[in-house]
Design a protein around this motif. Structure first.
Motif, PDB file in Angstrom:
ATOM      1  N   ILE A  88       0.855  -1.183   0.000  1.00 46.72           N
ATOM      2  CA  ILE A  88       0.000   0.000   0.000  1.00 46.72           C
ATOM      3  C   ILE A  88       0.891   1.233   0.000  1.00 46.72           C
ATOM      4  N   GLY A  89       0.416   2.291  -0.607  1.00 44.82           N
ATOM      5  CA  GLY A  89       1.156   3.535  -0.582  1.00 44.82           C
ATOM      6  C   GLY A  89       2.103   3.652  -1.757  1.00 44.82           C
ATOM      7  N   ARG A  90       2.720   4.801  -1.849  1.00 44.35           N
ATOM      8  CA  ARG A  90       3.591   5.077  -2.975  1.00 44.35           C
ATOM      9  C   ARG A  90       5.025   4.696  -2.637  1.00 44.35           C
ATOM     10  N   THR A  91       5.734   4.160  -3.583  1.00 44.31           N
ATOM     11  CA  THR A  91       7.126   3.814  -3.348  1.00 44.31           C
ATOM     12  C   THR A  91       8.037   5.021  -3.523  1.00 44.31           C
ATOM     13  N   ALA A  92       7.624   6.005  -4.257  1.00 40.95           N
ATOM     14  CA  ALA A  92       8.400   7.236  -4.399  1.00 40.95           C
ATOM     15  C   ALA A  92       7.425   8.370  -4.672  1.00 40.95           C
ATOM     16  N   ALA A  93       7.326   9.320  -3.757  1.00 43.26           N
ATOM     17  CA  ALA A  93       6.368  10.395  -3.925  1.00 43.26           C
ATOM     18  C   ALA A  93       6.815  11.574  -3.082  1.00 43.26           C
ATOM     19  N   LYS A  94       5.919  12.476  -2.855  1.00 42.23           N
ATOM     20  CA  LYS A  94       6.191  13.642  -2.029  1.00 42.23           C
ATOM     21  C   LYS A  94       5.384  13.557  -0.748  1.00 42.23           C
ATOM     22  N   ARG A  95       5.923  14.111   0.304  1.00 40.04           N
ATOM     23  CA  ARG A  95       5.148  14.294   1.517  1.00 40.04           C
ATOM     24  C   ARG A  95       5.399  15.706   2.004  1.00 40.04           C
ATOM     25  N   THR A  96       4.511  16.192   2.849  1.00 38.39           N
ATOM     26  CA  THR A  96       4.541  17.582   3.282  1.00 38.39           C
ATOM     27  C   THR A  96       4.819  17.660   4.775  1.00 38.39           C
ATOM     28  N   VAL A  97       5.736  18.524   5.165  1.00 38.06           N
ATOM     29  CA  VAL A  97       6.005  18.799   6.576  1.00 38.06           C
ATOM     30  C   VAL A  97       5.677  20.261   6.844  1.00 38.06           C
ATOM     31  N   VAL A  98       5.325  20.556   8.084  1.00 35.12           N
ATOM     32  CA  VAL A  98       4.864  21.903   8.441  1.00 35.12           C
ATOM     33  C   VAL A  98       5.808  22.498   9.476  1.00 35.12           C
ATOM     34  N   ASN A  99       6.287  23.694   9.196  1.00 37.64           N
ATOM     35  CA  ASN A  99       7.202  24.411  10.072  1.00 37.64           C
ATOM     36  C   ASN A  99       6.398  25.169  11.120  1.00 37.64           C
ATOM     37  N   GLY A 100       6.259  24.591  12.296  1.00 37.74           N
ATOM     38  CA  GLY A 100       5.417  25.176  13.332  1.00 37.74           C
ATOM     39  C   GLY A 100       5.941  26.495  13.867  1.00 37.74           C
ATOM     40  N   ILE A 101       7.259  26.665  13.931  1.00 38.30           N
ATOM     41  CA  ILE A 101       7.814  27.912  14.464  1.00 38.30           C
ATOM     42  C   ILE A 101       7.579  29.065  13.489  1.00 38.30           C
ATOM     43  N   ALA A 102       7.801  28.818  12.205  1.00 38.60           N
ATOM     44  CA  ALA A 102       7.534  29.856  11.207  1.00 38.60           C
ATOM     45  C   ALA A 102       6.055  30.236  11.201  1.00 38.60           C
ATOM     46  N   LEU A 103       5.190  29.231  11.331  1.00 39.01           N
ATOM     47  CA  LEU A 103       3.754  29.502  11.352  1.00 39.01           C
ATOM     48  C   LEU A 103       3.377  30.310  12.580  1.00 39.01           C
ATOM     49  N   HIS A 104       3.950  29.977  13.734  1.00 41.04           N
ATOM     50  CA  HIS A 104       3.662  30.711  14.964  1.00 41.04           C
ATOM     51  C   HIS A 104       4.072  32.181  14.820  1.00 41.04           C
ATOM     52  N   ARG A 105       5.230  32.431  14.216  1.00 37.80           N
ATOM     53  CA  ARG A 105       5.678  33.807  14.059  1.00 37.80           C
ATOM     54  C   ARG A 105       4.819  34.558  13.046  1.00 37.80           C
ATOM     55  N   ALA A 106       4.292  33.855  12.065  1.00 38.10           N
ATOM     56  CA  ALA A 106       3.364  34.488  11.126  1.00 38.10           C
ATOM     57  C   ALA A 106       2.094  34.919  11.843  1.00 38.10           C
ATOM     58  N   LEU A 107       1.660  34.143  12.829  1.00 38.58           N
ATOM     59  CA  LEU A 107       0.475  34.533  13.606  1.00 38.58           C
ATOM     60  C   LEU A 107       0.754  35.792  14.406  1.00 38.58           C
ATOM     61  N   ARG A 108       1.974  35.919  14.916  1.00 36.87           N
ATOM     62  CA  ARG A 108       2.336  37.142  15.630  1.00 36.87           C
ATOM     63  C   ARG A 108       2.233  38.337  14.687  1.00 36.87           C
ATOM     64  N   ASP A 109       2.698  38.165  13.461  1.00 40.73           N
ATOM     65  CA  ASP A 109       2.615  39.227  12.463  1.00 40.73           C
ATOM     66  C   ASP A 109       1.161  39.531  12.104  1.00 40.73           C
TER      67      ASP A 109
END
Length: 589
Positions: free
Chosen positions: A514-535
């Motif tokens: 099951i699943g892809r043998t070669a693909a893309k996955r997405t990670v989320v930068n929580g610190i950058a997002l938190h600082r964007a909320l401050r802005d």
């Protein structure tokens, strides 16, 4: 409560703690190999009328001033939010947090919580402390007297216990609460906006529809037990528990389809997700009025929250076990602004049922039911988030990691690019606004985003700053903080049905890749997002920090009004458990 540990070489309070502040519990010498609970926050002076938290609060302040890491975090808090430990409101936050953590009804280590208690909270906790097998009679009496003196809690009675090795650990954790106070308000404001985000609603709807249109749905059990097989729906459905118990299997499946129809965006060209078979079953079972009532309740939750609940509970209803998962955290690289994700080791929560804690209690087994934990304040990942002023409640979200694994593996090539960020955002919104926090702590924004770093040690560096907070749809911010990375999966998983469908179905699909043998996955930068909320919500809010905090509070209140005007419930879960109605549905305000 706050527990202090001796190192294994310690046999007394000889490591710099202020003996006048801490009342030792079972600290009699046991030899060099003994490791035990040395003390907890018994700081209440004997003199009647004295401030019961003054000694410990002063000890924490002294530790903050002496600890270089605390000084770095305090400097960041002073620059971003005007934090001053000796000024209001920060002194009040320090005091109230310490009072909350110090209460015997927090992190009760002997309480077994497979189900919420049905008797009064104070009776429940008093009974459990009184029966602790590892406390002597003097200590039990002290805890019960402490509970009586501190009185009822205004917040949830089920939360993290604080496991500290010394006063520095406690000082760092408390300072983290003070310096992230505004950060928690930013998260709440963000979650309110996300709850009605059209972009997030579409993304969650597309994800769920991909599963509904796949052959995986043949594995879904029809005789759904909402009480036992769902995790979050039960909070909102079990007010109708007696009626649900009387509904037949086909009608129960129809209820699930009706809930999906109520939550997801309309199908292109019209149509319904409720099958004709289910519609006929609901009519034959005379369950149509019940469905109308349940769906009506469910529709009082914002659309994103409904989709997040269903995305989570579909995994539970399928009954597919998740494999062990490694979750990484963002870590600073030196003192620079770059971050990388590293394997979560020392930064993992120190669980009270960990080998260290079990050794601490000398094999009594008294903590075997505990699910409370606290971050290791000495780890570089924790220090990274503390310096970034990100709130931390628990640990990197294994819950998010398992959700991502389920959806990615079930959908295979149909799993959308960016689906990981969609699941993170949906679960964060639900946890921050509508999860019943009486039973366990939830994940903050940073910890939720950590869940996207699943099964990997990412060597890539991520920028901490530079993310603009301006966006018409708040989900755009989440997407901007997301990065696509190569993902390689060659593992084979058992995807056959498990117990809910009966043993004769087990293993039917075993060995199927099951699943892809070669693909893309997405990670989320929580610190950058938190600082964007401050802005987005804070930096332009006024000429000084007091005005900015006031503007942020006003913005949150406006979001509450906006949801209520749209006829959505804004739920405030109570710590009170005195009657069944509150237990099942929670008071709605």
């Amino acid at each position: 409560m706050i527990f202090f540990l001796h190192a294994t070489t310690k046999t007394a309070n000889d490591d710099g703690w202020k003996a006048s502040v801490l009342l030792a519990a079972r600290n009699e010498p046991r030899g060099a190999s003994w490791a035990g609970i040395a003390a907890w926050n018994e700081v209440y002076p004997l003199a009647e009328g004295d401030d019961p938290l003054a000694n410990l609060r002063n000890a924490v302040r002294d530790a903050i001033r002496e600890d270089p890491e605390c000084q770095r975090v305090l400097a960041a808090g002073a620059q971003a939010y005007g934090v001053d430990l000796d000024a209001a409101p920060w002194d009040g936050i320090l005091r109230s947090t310490l009072h909350f953590w110090a209460h015997p009804r927090i992190g009760n280590i002997s309480a077994t919580w497979p189900n919420p208690p049905t008797r009064r909270v104070e009776e429940f906790h008093a009974s459990n402390w009184a029966t602790c097998s590892f406390l002597d009679d003097t200590t039990k009496a002290a805890v019960l007297a402490l509970d009586h003196r501190m009185g009822d809690l205004e917040k949830a009675s089920k939360d993290q216990a604080r496991l500290c090795h010394n006063i520095i650990d406690l000082a760092r954790a408390l300072l983290g609460e003070v310096t992230s106070h505004v950060g928690r308000m930013l998260e709440r404001r963000f979650a309110f906006e996300l709850s009605t985000s059209a972009g997030l609603h579409r993304a969650l709807g597309a994800l769920i529809d991909s599963l509904l249109n796949s052959d995986r749905m043949t594995m879904l059990p029809r005789n759904i037990d909402f009480d036992r097989q769902t995790e979050y729906l039960r909070y909102y459905l079990l007010q109708n528990k007696s009626e649900l118990d009387a509904v037949g299997a086909a009608a129960r499946y129809g209820i699930l389809e009706s809930l999906l129809e109520s939550a997801l965006p309309p199908l292109p060209g019209g149509g319904t997700r409720v099958s004709e078979t289910s519609r006929q079953a609901l009519l034959a079972d005379q369950a149509a009025p019940l469905v109308q009532d349940i769906v009506g309740q469910f529709e009082r939750l914002p659309p994103v929250v409904r989709c997040a609940i269903l995305a989570n509970d579909l995994r539970k209803v399928f009954g597919l076990g998740a494999p062990p998962l490694a979750v990484a955290s963002l870590r600073s690289v030196g003192d620079g602004p770059l971050l990388r994700a590293g394997a979560e080791a020392q930064g993992a929560p120190v669980r009270l049922d960990s080998p260290e804690a079990r050794a601490t209690l000398r094999g009594t087994g008294a903590w075997k039911y505990s699910a409370n934990f606290a971050r290791d304040e000495r780890d570089v990942a924790v220090q990274t988030y503390r310096r970034a002023l990100c709130p931390l409640w628990a640990g990197p979200s294994g819950h998010v990691a398992k959700a991502i694994h389920f959806w990615r593996e079930q959908l295979g090539n149909a799993f959308p690019i960016g689906g990981e960020a969609t699941l993170c955002a949906g679960l964060f919104t639900f946890w921050r606004l509508y999860y019943d926090k009486r039973y366990s702590p939830t994940h903050t924004l940073a910890e939720t985003c950590d869940g996207s770093f699943v099964d990997s040690e990412v060597k890539q560096h991520f920028a901490a700053d530079g993310l603009d907070g301006t966006a018409d749809d708040p989900f755009e911010l989440w997407q901007r903080a997301s990065t696509q990375l190569p993902y390689h999966s060659t593992r084979r998983r058992t995807v056959g049905a498990t117990a809910p469908m009966g043993p004769r179905y087990r293993g039917r699909h075993e060995g199927r890749a099951i699943g892809r043998t070669a693909a893309k996955r997405t990670v989320v930068n929580g610190i950058a997002l938190h600082r964007a909320l401050r802005d987005r919500y804070y930096d332009g809010g006024g000429p000084d920090h007091a005005a900015r905090r006031d503007a942020l509070t006003t913005g949150i209140e406006a979001e509450v009004v906006r949801l209520r005007l749209a006829e959505y419930d804004v739920i405030r879960w109570s710590h009170e458990l005195h009657d069944e109605a509150i237990l099942l549905g929670g008071p709605r305000s």
